[in-house]
Write an enzyme that holds these catalytic residues in place. Structure first.
Site, PDB file in Angstrom:
ATOM      1  N   CYS A  17       4.177 -14.030 -10.982  1.00  0.00           N
ATOM      2  CA  CYS A  17       2.947 -13.423 -10.471  1.00  0.00           C
ATOM      3  C   CYS A  17       3.147 -12.672  -9.153  1.00  0.00           C
ATOM      4  O   CYS A  17       3.692 -13.213  -8.187  1.00  0.00           O
ATOM      5  CB  CYS A  17       1.890 -14.510 -10.292  1.00  0.00           C
ATOM      6  SG  CYS A  17       0.286 -13.911  -9.739  1.00  0.00           S
TER       7      CYS A  17
ATOM      8  N   CYS B  99      -5.438  -9.580 -13.659  1.00  0.00           N
ATOM      9  CA  CYS B  99      -5.895 -10.454 -14.741  1.00  0.00           C
ATOM     10  C   CYS B  99      -7.283 -11.014 -14.447  1.00  0.00           C
ATOM     11  O   CYS B  99      -8.111 -11.150 -15.352  1.00  0.00           O
ATOM     12  CB  CYS B  99      -4.903 -11.593 -14.944  1.00  0.00           C
ATOM     13  SG  CYS B  99      -4.593 -12.606 -13.472  1.00  0.00           S
TER      14      CYS B  99
ATOM     15  N   CYS C 174      -1.452  -9.639  -7.832  1.00  0.00           N
ATOM     16  CA  CYS C 174      -2.169  -8.360  -7.851  1.00  0.00           C
ATOM     17  C   CYS C 174      -3.641  -8.536  -8.213  1.00  0.00           C
ATOM     18  O   CYS C 174      -4.471  -7.698  -7.899  1.00  0.00           O
ATOM     19  CB  CYS C 174      -1.501  -7.374  -8.809  1.00  0.00           C
ATOM     20  SG  CYS C 174      -1.788  -7.693 -10.558  1.00  0.00           S
TER      21      CYS C 174
ATOM     22  N   SER D  30       0.846  -1.187   0.000  1.00  0.00           N
ATOM     23  CA  SER D  30       0.000   0.000   0.000  1.00  0.00           C
ATOM     24  C   SER D  30       0.879   1.234   0.000  1.00  0.00           C
ATOM     25  O   SER D  30       1.880   1.282   0.704  1.00  0.00           O
ATOM     26  CB  SER D  30      -0.905   0.016   1.230  1.00  0.00           C
ATOM     27  OG  SER D  30      -1.623   1.234   1.315  1.00  0.00           O
TER      28      SER D  30
ATOM     29  N   THR E  39      -7.194   1.354   5.083  1.00  0.00           N
ATOM     30  CA  THR E  39      -6.671   0.563   6.192  1.00  0.00           C
ATOM     31  C   THR E  39      -7.504   0.763   7.447  1.00  0.00           C
ATOM     32  O   THR E  39      -7.839  -0.197   8.148  1.00  0.00           O
ATOM     33  CB  THR E  39      -5.201   0.937   6.468  1.00  0.00           C
ATOM     34  OG1 THR E  39      -4.434   0.746   5.278  1.00  0.00           O
ATOM     35  CG2 THR E  39      -4.632   0.075   7.577  1.00  0.00           C
TER      36      THR E  39
ATOM     37  N   ARG F 290      -0.632  -4.102  -6.769  1.00  0.00           N
ATOM     38  CA  ARG F 290      -1.821  -4.697  -6.139  1.00  0.00           C
ATOM     39  C   ARG F 290      -3.057  -3.959  -6.620  1.00  0.00           C
ATOM     40  O   ARG F 290      -3.016  -2.746  -6.851  1.00  0.00           O
ATOM     41  CB  ARG F 290      -1.737  -4.583  -4.599  1.00  0.00           C
ATOM     42  CG  ARG F 290      -2.790  -5.404  -3.846  1.00  0.00           C
ATOM     43  CD  ARG F 290      -2.532  -6.876  -3.970  1.00  0.00           C
ATOM     44  NE  ARG F 290      -3.387  -7.686  -3.128  1.00  0.00           N
ATOM     45  CZ  ARG F 290      -4.563  -8.199  -3.506  1.00  0.00           C
ATOM     46  NH1 ARG F 290      -5.035  -7.915  -4.709  1.00  0.00           N
ATOM     47  NH2 ARG F 290      -5.258  -8.953  -2.702  1.00  0.00           N
TER      48      ARG F 290
ATOM     49  N   CYS G 239      -1.031  -6.728 -17.180  1.00  0.00           N
ATOM     50  CA  CYS G 239      -0.309  -7.384 -16.086  1.00  0.00           C
ATOM     51  C   CYS G 239       0.994  -6.646 -15.804  1.00  0.00           C
ATOM     52  O   CYS G 239       1.804  -6.445 -16.717  1.00  0.00           O
ATOM     53  CB  CYS G 239      -0.016  -8.835 -16.448  1.00  0.00           C
ATOM     54  SG  CYS G 239       1.035  -9.670 -15.228  1.00  0.00           S
TER      55      CYS G 239
END
Length: 586
Positions: free
Chosen positions: A555, A561, A558, A99, A380, A344, A531
């Site tokens: 990968c 896709c 995130c 984040s 958060t 992310r 991606c």
């Protein structure tokens, strides 16, 4: 680093296996689900060990750990004993937590009031707050719509590590390195827990020497705190029609791409916060960037791109590299060193997209439900509060026999509901484009102040928003210079991403013909661009025709896709526990 990650994950697996073995040779502790013990012998016979808990929490992020801590606090206050387990698919707590975080401590003040007197990783208060409108070569200062007084610039990865320690001190059992891959039901279709995936399975489906069967974790209540687009949470939402029972609208998402830099001492201003809109994104694409000065000369820099963008040639990764070339940004980074990279997705649906969070046997909390406040760019504090509210409902359900519906009732009475209701029109305002969106946002903030008499709706789901390639011209992105901008392999190295290579693919095509027959001719193969880790790559087959190659080992988890594929043909599932990125300062 990768060897240390594998070692930590293996140690966690041994600990959970040992706990399961102890459970199989001793009666359950008081308060555990009685039917679970009767089924334990049956599970052992089928090759899977099992553990029974009062509460099983999937995900050791802010929501999951806040729920665990709150449950144990309530137990201490009432002299009760509830067993709580937290599963985390990352190799350690915080490994998958990413984040760009300006932290609002409201929920933490409620959960751990004396955190300021402890050795928490929350040390850098916001010192300045700027908002820029970028053109290609200029940065125009606008009135800041953010009110970050009293907030902090933090590493969320470090915060959840600290929270994990707090949870363990209270008696919570935290197991990193275990990926929950299956939802368990009883004969009445009530959720009774989760099962972790088998490890040591080769790509061809055979068992390797390192094979270990998954473990079943049975809970009287199961809380899903997997984060944005959690794979099991999405199944629960879909199977129980929770979105229709809630606010009713589909979720919409954005992809956040982030780096952490060490910059020159003279350029570092601890607590400085800058947000931008405008360049390099076009006027039909919603998004913006952030630059946050942490301590130790560290700078968090990132770009967020809404995944309802239209142009199939757009590459969020390359847009981020392009952003760093802006004169005002490049000047800040020159002479510095990039030390970490990650990506992310985040929920942007807000109030309109909140699902009904309760299902038979448990609840969905945090970003799995979608409590991000889009104009604040903060989720958060709301995720933590949702976990606390779910914990309070769980405690009353298990100890006093009340219904888990209390979570939904208290959620609607909480400051989460009030905050998201006030912010509900900002994100859908940009469906009309950048300038109308800015105008409507200003109207919401300065005139209506969140009390407008209307509620805007979201447009099409993100995967349906992609135009066909014939409506756009390919975008020519500049080559990386290796100093400020980088190619994907270089960035991936900085993410500490690691997967066991010889394992079944966790990225699955529902129809293997769609990439070549639909995505290439209609959309010019957009998966090779949306991606941020180049997992999807088109290579030439023996006839010279494009064929999709999936590099699952790249990968970053995130989930872009799973969201953006035009035909929803890609299914993201969990790989072996402990795989994925290894964030330390993100």
């Amino acid at each position: 680093m990768q060897r240390a990650i594998r070692k930590a994950a293996a140690a966690a697996r041994r600990a959970l296996s040992a706990a399961a073995a102890r459970a199989s040779s001793a009666p359950p502790r008081g308060g555990h689900l009685a039917p679970g013990w009767g089924a334990t012998t049956r599970w052992l016979c089928s090759g899977r060990e099992a553990l029974s808990y009062d509460v099983v929490i999937v995900g050791a992020g802010p929501a999951g750990l806040a729920a665990a801590i709150r449950l144990k606090q309530l137990c201490r206050a009432a002299d009760a004993d509830l067993s709580v387990c937290v599963l985390e698919k990352g190799s350690e707590v915080g490994a998958h937590v990413l984040s760009g975080n300006v932290f609002e401590p409201r929920a933490l003040d409620e959960l751990i009031p004396n955190w300021r007197q402890e050795d928490s990783p929350i040390r850098v208060p916001v010192s300045s707050d700027k908002f820029w409108l970028l053109t290609k070569n200029q940065a125009w200062t606008l009135p800041s719509p953010f009110d970050n007084k009293g907030n902090y610039v933090i590493s969320l990865s470090q915060l959840v590590r600290w929270m994990g320690t707090k949870a363990e001190e209270l008696g919570v059992e935290v197991y990193p390195g275990f990926a929950a891959s299956e939802i368990l039901y009883d004969e009445n279709q009530i959720v009774t827990g989760v099962a972790t995936n088998d490890v040591g399975i080769a790509k061809d489906g055979t068992k390797r020497e390192t094979f270990q069967p998954g473990v079943e974790l049975r809970g009287r209540i199961t809380l899903f705190a997997e984060g944005c687009r959690g794979s099991l949470s999405e199944k629960i939402i879909r199977n129980h029609k929770l979105r229709e029972r809630g606010q009713g609208q589909h979720q919409t998402y954005a992809l956040g791409i982030k780096e952490v830099w060490e910059i020159e001492e003279g350029k570092h201003k601890p607590g400085s916060v800058i947000h931008t809109v405008g360049w390099p994104l076009d006027t039909k694409t919603y998004g913006g960037s952030f630059l946050y000065h942490l301590d130790d000369r560290q700078l968090a820099i990132g770009l967020v791109v809404a995944l309802n963008y239209r142009n199939p040639f757009l590459s969020p990764y390359d847009e981020f590299q392009k952003f760093k070339q802006h004169p005002a940004v490049r000047e800040l980074l020159e002479g510095g060193t990039a030390i970490q990279y990650g990506a992310r997705t985040l929920n942007e649906g807000g109030f309109q997209s909140i699902p009904y969070p309760v299902f038979p046997g448990g609840a969905i909390i945090g970003c799995s439900a979608g409590f991000l406040n889009v104009p604040k760019i903060k989720g958060t504090h709301t995720a933590m509060k949702s976990g606390m509210l779910a914990a309070e409902a769980t405690f009353k359900s298990l100890v006093e026999g009340s219904s888990m519906e209390l979570y939904w009732e208290n959620l609607k009475k909480s400051w989460i509901w009030e905050e998201l209701h006030k912010a509900r029109n900002y994100r859908p305002a940009f469906e009309y484009g950048f300038i109308p969106g800015m105008a409507l946002s200003a109207l919401e903030r300065y005139i209506f102040k969140g009390k407008s008499p209307y509620t805007l709706k979201h447009g099409r789901p993100d995967h349906e928003a992609t135009d066909t390639a014939n409506l756009h011209v390919p975008i020519q992105y500049p080559k990386p210079d290796g100093q400020i901008t980088f190619d994907v392999p270089t960035s991936l190295y900085r993410s500490n991403t690691n997967h066991e290579h010889d394992q079944p693919p966790h990225l699955r095509l529902r129809d293997p013909t769609i990439p070549e027959q639909v995505n290439v001719p209609l959309y010019a193969g957009p998966e090779s661009r949306y991606c941020p880790a180049r997992v999807y790559e088109y290579v030439s087959d023996e006839k010279g025709d494009p064929k999709l190659q999936i590099n699952a080992q790249n990968c970053l988890h995130c989930k872009a896709c799973d969201i953006k594929d035009p035909k929803q043909n890609i299914e993201w599932t969990v790989p072996e526990g402990g795989g994925g990125p290894g964030y330390t300062v993100m």
